[in-house]
Scaffold this active site. Structure first.
Site, mmCIF file in Angstrom:
data_model
loop_
_atom_site.group_PDB
_atom_site.id
_atom_site.type_symbol
_atom_site.label_atom_id
_atom_site.label_comp_id
_atom_site.label_asym_id
_atom_site.label_seq_id
_atom_site.Cartn_x
_atom_site.Cartn_y
_atom_site.Cartn_z
ATOM 1 N N ASN A 11 0.879 -1.174 0.000
ATOM 2 C CA ASN A 11 0.000 0.000 0.000
ATOM 3 C C ASN A 11 0.918 1.226 0.000
ATOM 4 O O ASN A 11 1.393 1.665 1.037
ATOM 5 C CB ASN A 11 -0.881 -0.043 1.244
ATOM 6 C CG ASN A 11 -2.054 0.906 1.233
ATOM 7 O OD1 ASN A 11 -2.696 1.083 2.254
ATOM 8 N ND2 ASN A 11 -2.363 1.519 0.108
ATOM 9 N N CYS A 71 -5.371 5.871 7.496
ATOM 10 C CA CYS A 71 -4.816 4.750 6.736
ATOM 11 C C CYS A 71 -3.841 4.013 7.641
ATOM 12 O O CYS A 71 -2.823 4.579 8.054
ATOM 13 C CB CYS A 71 -4.123 5.246 5.473
ATOM 14 S SG CYS A 71 -3.287 3.926 4.565
ATOM 15 N N GLY A 72 -4.146 2.772 7.952
ATOM 16 C CA GLY A 72 -3.319 2.001 8.872
ATOM 17 C C GLY A 72 -1.939 1.693 8.332
ATOM 18 O O GLY A 72 -0.950 1.681 9.078
ATOM 19 N N ASN A 159 -13.115 5.205 9.653
ATOM 20 C CA ASN A 159 -13.569 5.345 8.269
ATOM 21 C C ASN A 159 -14.487 4.164 7.974
ATOM 22 O O ASN A 159 -14.480 3.161 8.696
ATOM 23 C CB ASN A 159 -12.392 5.436 7.294
ATOM 24 C CG ASN A 159 -11.411 4.274 7.431
ATOM 25 O OD1 ASN A 159 -11.581 3.389 8.266
ATOM 26 N ND2 ASN A 159 -10.379 4.259 6.613
ATOM 27 N N HIS A 161 -16.332 0.859 6.436
ATOM 28 C CA HIS A 161 -15.999 -0.412 5.784
ATOM 29 C C HIS A 161 -17.230 -1.309 5.743
ATOM 30 O O HIS A 161 -18.066 -1.283 6.646
ATOM 31 C CB HIS A 161 -14.896 -1.153 6.552
ATOM 32 C CG HIS A 161 -13.593 -0.430 6.572
ATOM 33 N ND1 HIS A 161 -12.615 -0.634 5.630
ATOM 34 C CD2 HIS A 161 -13.105 0.509 7.429
ATOM 35 C CE1 HIS A 161 -11.575 0.146 5.900
ATOM 36 N NE2 HIS A 161 -11.860 0.850 6.976
ATOM 37 N N ASN A 192 -15.323 1.642 1.939
ATOM 38 C CA ASN A 192 -14.256 0.707 1.581
ATOM 39 C C ASN A 192 -14.837 -0.698 1.685
ATOM 40 O O ASN A 192 -15.513 -1.021 2.665
ATOM 41 C CB ASN A 192 -13.086 0.846 2.551
ATOM 42 C CG ASN A 192 -12.530 2.260 2.587
ATOM 43 O OD1 ASN A 192 -11.863 2.695 1.670
ATOM 44 N ND2 ASN A 192 -12.815 2.979 3.678
ATOM 45 N N GLU A 210 -10.724 0.295 -2.139
ATOM 46 C CA GLU A 210 -10.747 1.475 -1.271
ATOM 47 C C GLU A 210 -11.437 2.644 -1.956
ATOM 48 O O GLU A 210 -11.227 2.903 -3.142
ATOM 49 C CB GLU A 210 -9.325 1.888 -0.895
ATOM 50 C CG GLU A 210 -8.594 0.883 -0.026
ATOM 51 C CD GLU A 210 -7.337 1.476 0.582
ATOM 52 O OE1 GLU A 210 -7.434 2.541 1.223
ATOM 53 O OE2 GLU A 210 -6.253 0.875 0.407
ATOM 54 N N CYS A 219 -4.795 -2.716 2.881
ATOM 55 C CA CYS A 219 -5.506 -1.648 3.581
ATOM 56 C C CYS A 219 -5.496 -2.002 5.060
ATOM 57 O O CYS A 219 -6.106 -3.003 5.464
ATOM 58 C CB CYS A 219 -6.932 -1.515 3.057
ATOM 59 S SG CYS A 219 -7.928 -0.302 3.959
ATOM 60 N N THR A 221 -6.738 -0.328 7.805
ATOM 61 C CA THR A 221 -8.030 -0.220 8.476
ATOM 62 C C THR A 221 -8.981 -1.298 7.974
ATOM 63 O O THR A 221 -9.825 -1.802 8.723
ATOM 64 C CB THR A 221 -8.654 1.175 8.280
ATOM 65 O OG1 THR A 221 -8.757 1.459 6.878
ATOM 66 C CG2 THR A 221 -7.826 2.247 8.972
ATOM 67 N N GLY A 222 -8.837 -1.664 6.684
ATOM 68 C CA GLY A 222 -9.670 -2.734 6.134
ATOM 69 C C GLY A 222 -9.371 -4.078 6.763
ATOM 70 O O GLY A 222 -10.284 -4.872 7.044
#
Length: 282
Positions: A11, A71-72, A159, A161, A192, A210, A219, A221-222
């Site tokens: 990423n 964004c993690g 955010n 998902h 996302n 995303e 991702c 956070t995903g």
């Protein structure tokens, strides 16, 4: 303008030191620098800024120029960037983001940061926090995309998902169907989408589309949302490391019974560069 290209599990973002201010329009710059083959190329840009309430502030902009909340994978790279560029000597950092303050623990070896653990905070299943247009928690809830019924679990990691379980995630043409999930009317701020295959109780496989970027190699956070969804749906266990395998690598996620989430993964520097850009103050 100097920049650093970095990635977390593939990423990849373009990192810019903005501690002295932002002398350009970041929305426009993201759309100019991010296209692959025609420019630097990446999933977007990340600005490392000064903060009045934390060690540093992270702002991230997707390749379409829209600003993301969190964004993690990017925040791990921010930790590596500030330490290895001697902007801090701390191995525990607090980073300000649009989704709140995040605490980083940097894992150092031979003077380099090889990995970072991020306290991602508490996940939320409340519809208004995601947001999703539903009266109750959106857990394995049916919804239709292009005439096909999917079952999704909606999670906020700061955010939005939605997690969808499938036996075959690799035959999906995400470039074709991804935007129909992203812009689904159930999700007023777009969403996302994580497509997840459960391997066993400690391992998931995942592809992600995303919002604002399309399909990416990873991702953070995903991956956290997928792990949260998997424990609440009974596929995985609380307080147990869950490996989430993405196209670009594997992240390790732990979810406790209060839905507090910690994520551990790599952070990699690719190169430093200089980009010719006519600056315009934000």
């Amino acid at each position: 303008m100097s920049f650093t290209k970095m990635h977390g599990c593939g990423n990849d973002y373009i990192y810019i030191n903005c501690l002295k201010g932002i002398p350009f329009d970041p929305n426009r710059l993201a759309s100019v620098m991010s296209p692959r083959h025609y420019s630097v190329g990446g999933d977007g840009i990340v600005l490392i800024c000064a903060s009045e309430i934390a060690d540093f502030k992270m702002r991230m902009f997707n390749l379409d120029g829209s600003e993301g909340k969190m964004c993690g994978n990017a925040i791990r790279c921010v930790g590596k960037y500030v330490f290895e560029n001697h902007l801090t000597d701390k191995l525990s950092l607090v980073i300000e983001t649009l989704s709140g303050l995040k605490t980083l623990t940097l894992h150092k070896k031979n003077g380099k940061i090889l990995g970072v653990t991020v306290d991602m905070g508490k996940a939320s299943l409340e519809p208004e926090m995601i947001p999703v247009l539903a009266k109750d928690k959106f857990i394995q809830h049916p919804f239709e995309v292009n005439g096909v019924t999917y079952y999704g679990t909606a999670v906020s990691m700061g955010n939005p998902h939605v997690v969808i379980y499938m036996d075959d995630i690799y035959s999906l043409d995400l470039n074709k169907i991804g935007k129909d999930f992203e812009y689904h009317p159930l999700f007023p701020e777009r969403v996302n989408t994580e497509f997840v295959k459960v391997k066993n109780r400690t391992n998931l496989e995942m592809r992600v589309y995303e919002r604002g970027s399309g399909e990416t190699f990873a991702c953070g956070t995903g991956a956290c949302a997928a792990a949260v969804s998997s424990v609440i749906n009974g596929y995985c266990d609380y307080d147990t490391p869950i490996g989430v395998s993405l196209i670009g690598g594997t992240l390790t996620i732990v979810v406790d019974r209060d839905l507090n989430v910690k994520m551990t993964g790599p952070a990699t520097k690719v190169y430093d560069g200089v980009f010719a850009y006519e600056c315009e103050t934000e």
